[in-house]
Design a protein around this motif. Structure first.
Motif, PDB file in Angstrom:
ATOM      1  N   MET A 429      17.269 -12.643  -1.333  1.00  0.00           N
ATOM      2  CA  MET A 429      17.082 -13.166  -2.691  1.00  0.00           C
ATOM      3  C   MET A 429      15.594 -13.281  -3.034  1.00  0.00           C
ATOM      4  SD  MET A 429      20.008 -13.736  -4.250  1.00  0.00           S
ATOM      5  CE  MET A 429      20.173 -12.047  -3.697  1.00  0.00           C
ATOM      6  N   MET A 430      14.782 -13.684  -2.068  1.00  0.00           N
ATOM      7  CA  MET A 430      13.348 -13.779  -2.319  1.00  0.00           C
ATOM      8  C   MET A 430      12.754 -12.396  -2.581  1.00  0.00           C
ATOM      9  SD  MET A 430      10.300 -15.543  -0.032  1.00  0.00           S
ATOM     10  CE  MET A 430      10.494 -14.411   1.328  1.00  0.00           C
ATOM     11  N   ALA A 431      13.148 -11.411  -1.767  1.00  0.00           N
ATOM     12  CA  ALA A 431      12.636 -10.051  -1.961  1.00  0.00           C
ATOM     13  C   ALA A 431      13.070  -9.498  -3.313  1.00  0.00           C
ATOM     14  CB  ALA A 431      13.113  -9.150  -0.824  1.00  0.00           C
ATOM     15  N   GLU A 432      14.320  -9.774  -3.700  1.00  0.00           N
ATOM     16  CA  GLU A 432      14.803  -9.303  -4.997  1.00  0.00           C
ATOM     17  C   GLU A 432      14.058  -9.987  -6.142  1.00  0.00           C
ATOM     18  OE1 GLU A 432      16.794  -6.940  -5.674  1.00  0.00           O
ATOM     19  OE2 GLU A 432      18.281  -6.664  -4.098  1.00  0.00           O
ATOM     20  N   THR A 433      13.773 -11.282  -5.979  1.00  0.00           N
ATOM     21  CA  THR A 433      13.044 -12.015  -7.022  1.00  0.00           C
ATOM     22  C   THR A 433      11.640 -11.460  -7.182  1.00  0.00           C
ATOM     23  OG1 THR A 433      14.326 -14.024  -6.576  1.00  0.00           O
ATOM     24  CG2 THR A 433      12.250 -14.299  -7.759  1.00  0.00           C
ATOM     25  N   GLU A 434      10.978 -11.176  -6.065  1.00  0.00           N
ATOM     26  CA  GLU A 434       9.643 -10.596  -6.142  1.00  0.00           C
ATOM     27  C   GLU A 434       9.675  -9.178  -6.705  1.00  0.00           C
ATOM     28  OE1 GLU A 434       7.124 -12.843  -2.653  1.00  0.00           O
ATOM     29  OE2 GLU A 434       8.370 -11.140  -2.051  1.00  0.00           O
TER      30      GLU A 434
END
Length: 623
Positions: A429-434
């Motif tokens: 989720m963090m990678a997708e948000t970035e």
């Protein structure tokens, strides 16, 4: 001065929009009187999205361009702080609630006229995994014994087994063998080596793999075995012989251990346990000797090596198959190891999701029911969006390695199991948000009658304060996540598979021609339920729209003085406009093939902080 010129430009733009009275009001109320710089309160500590398990945090905030004499009260989460006494900064201690993850902190500066300045952040109660670190025990992969049966033909195709390579020409299978012994000692010795003319050959082979307690039993069956041995005298009468060996099958039986490679944990290290056993069926041999008295020697060789299969060929080949190379691999172990390099889901899954996914092994467990490969996991944005938030950590939970049940929760057998921890999923989720997840600007919105352009006139139907603006003014709705969506170990609000939190989601309405001018801005904490389905398009993430009970709304900027009660009623609709973006970004993706086999979902479940997916392995249909 520069600020005055900036104010003049802003006034001119605002006048074109019909906003000038409100800009003047914003400049005068709580303002310093120096130009028209906007008065603000800013939380400088802690940072938004801080993850901590401390019982409390100290909040530090500063007032910028604020007429301190006009400040009536300062509140933090509704509690008044001591008077500022002329200071433009303050601190307050905020107690955290360990029973919930989201900990919103709202600072309010209230003026004598009732005008309020606000700033808001969210602290996350829990442990943060720093960006770039591995999530311990993040992914588990289980191949059951029926799953091993499914992949055996595929592994057979992947094993680079060529008899001429497995037993290369020149391989010494007999060294100084005494074929003629007497009272005076050995009077005739020979060496025997594999001939390369013609090279050893087989017509086919297959591999049968069974998991046992702590080891794997592998049987390699070679069909239509053929090779020729060159026999040369070392002592005694000089001669040379050729022995042609054929067998309907040659069965190589051995036990093997599997472990992460110490130098490269992304691959499996296969080591042979003890020696292999070689069993022939329909074994035939033909000896032909040349040279002086070759016929007599041929007789003596045949007489002395009466059981060529068990006394000569079998032990010689077994010695070669049990010998280790410079890497410590026997020929069969090395072939199996090379085939297992194809066991990789991380690359295809990472590609499907648009991220970089790494999963180095830390343990391999073998039992009579199957093999479990346990991996740490790291997910990194492959192509970060420069406009997206740059995050430093993801929400993490310490968990033991996943334990796979013998059957799926619905009672069905399965071939392959995949477990993803909360921590690894939140790294995703963090990678997708970035990479830009949820980052969007909308110029149309559906109020229930189809998509309509966002204008002051259309918003005035719901928020009457927008009627003060020119009704033709085009507006935009900006949605910006400041923290990554995160799943917890709990079910969703409606008993969905997982609970997903969107914390400090910023929503702003501004003129399209002047997006930096905020007409209404707020921050929202949302609790969502997410289910996972499997269909023709692969895995799909279904996000349940939030209800008002699952929203915490804070108005941060409100120069038009929109009624907060009306805004809170409207906010679920505004948030729902972001839900399709979230669902589409997670969306659906086709599951990659596994060793050329199609994955068919059998069941899925959330167990002890892991998402478990259970699959059947079936051959890919040939079009």
């Amino acid at each position: 001065m520069d600020s005055d010129r900036g104010a003049a430009g802003q006034a001119a733009r605002g006048n074109r929009l019909g906003l000038w009275p409100f800009l003047m009001l914003a400049a005068l109320i709580l303002g310093t009187g120096c130009g028209t710089r906007e008065a603000r309160v800013v939380i400088i500590s802690p940072a938004n999205g801080l993850m901590t398990t401390a019982p409390s945090v100290e909040v530090q905030a500063v007032l910028l361009d604020v007429n301190l004499d006009a400040v009536q009260e300062v509140r933090v989460n509704g509690l008044a702080v001591p008077p500022l006494a002329g200071a433009a900064s303050f601190t307050a201690q905020v107690t955290l609630d360990p029973s919930q993850i989201e900990q919103p902190i709202l600072v309010e500066v209230i003026g004598e006229s009732g005008t309020t300045l606000r700033d808001r952040i969210t602290v996350i109660f829990g442990t943060g995994l720093p960006d770039g670190d591995f999530s311990p025990q993040g992914i588990g992969l289980r191949l059951t014994d029926p799953g091993l049966d499914e992949i055996e033909p595929i592994v057979t195709d992947l094993v680079p087994l060529d008899l001429a390579t497995l037993v290369p020409a020149g391989t010494l299978v007999l060294d100084g063998y005494c074929y003629l012994d007497s009272w005076f000692g050995c009077t005739g010795r020979v060496d025997a080596s594999v001939s390369g003319n013609p090279a050893p050959s087989i017509s086919d082979f297959n591999i049968d793999v069974d998991s046992l307690s702590g080891k794997v039993a592998a049987d390699v069956t070679l069909s239509d075995l053929y090779f020729k041995l060159d026999v040369n005298a070392v002592t005694g009468i000089g001669f040379s012989c050729e022995i042609v060996v054929t067998a309907a099958t040659a069965l190589i039986q051995g036990d093997f251990d599997l472990a992460p490679d110490s130098s490269d944990p992304d691959v499996v290290d296969v080591s042979q346990l003890g020696g292999v056993n070689l069993v022939f069926s329909t074994f035939n041999d033909n000896t032909n000797c040349a040279g002086f008295l070759g016929g007599i020697v041929e007789f003596f060789v045949g007489l002395a090596i009466s059981d060529l299969q068990n006394d000569f060929v079998k032990p010689g080949l077994e010695d070669f198959l049990n010998a280790e190379d410079a890497s410590g691999n026997t020929p069969v172990a090395g072939s199996l190891e090379e085939a297992l390099t194809a066991v990789d889901l991380t690359g295809p899954v990472g590609t499907a999701l648009g991220v970089l996914l790494e999963a180095p092994l830390f343990a391999i467990e073998i039992d009579p029911d199957g093999i479990t490969l346990d991996s740490d996991a790291r997910v990194i944005a492959a192509n970060p969006d420069p406009d997206a938030a740059s995050l430093t950590a993801s929400y993490s939970i310490d968990l033991p390695a996943p334990a796979f049940p013998p059957t799926a929760p619905n009672g069905s057998p399965y071939d392959l199991g995949l477990a993803i921890s909360v921590s690894a999923f939140n790294q995703l989720m963090m990678a997708e948000t970035e990479s830009g997840l949820l980052l969007s600007t909308l110029t149309e919105i559906d109020f229930g009658l189809g998509a309509q352009p966002i204008t002051a006139g259309t918003l005035a139907l719901l928020l009457p304060e927008f009627a003060y603006l020119d009704p033709t003014v085009a507006l935009q709705l900006d949605i910006r996540p400041t923290t990554a969506p995160m799943i917890t170990a709990e079910a969703g609000p409606g008993e969905e598979l997982v609970e997903l939190l969107l914390l400090q989601l910023e929503i702003k309405i501004s003129p399209t021609v002047e997006p930096s001018l905020s007409l209404l801005a707020g921050a929202v904490d949302v609790t969502l339920g997410v289910d996972i389905e499997y269909g023709a398009d692969g895995l799909s993430f279904l996000v349940t729209p939030p209800t008002p009970d699952n929203l915490v709304v804070s108005v941060v900027q409100n120069p038009l003085f929109v009624d907060p009660a009306i805004l809170e009623a409207l906010m679920p609709l505004l948030v729902q406009t972001a839900i399709p973006t979230l669902a589409d970004s997670l969306g659906s993706f086709n599951l990659p093939e596994f060793l050329g086999l199609q994955l068919t979902l059998v069941d899925l479940a959330r167990i002890d902080g892991y998402l478990f997916l259970y699959f059947d392995l079936t051959p890919v249909a040939v079009p």
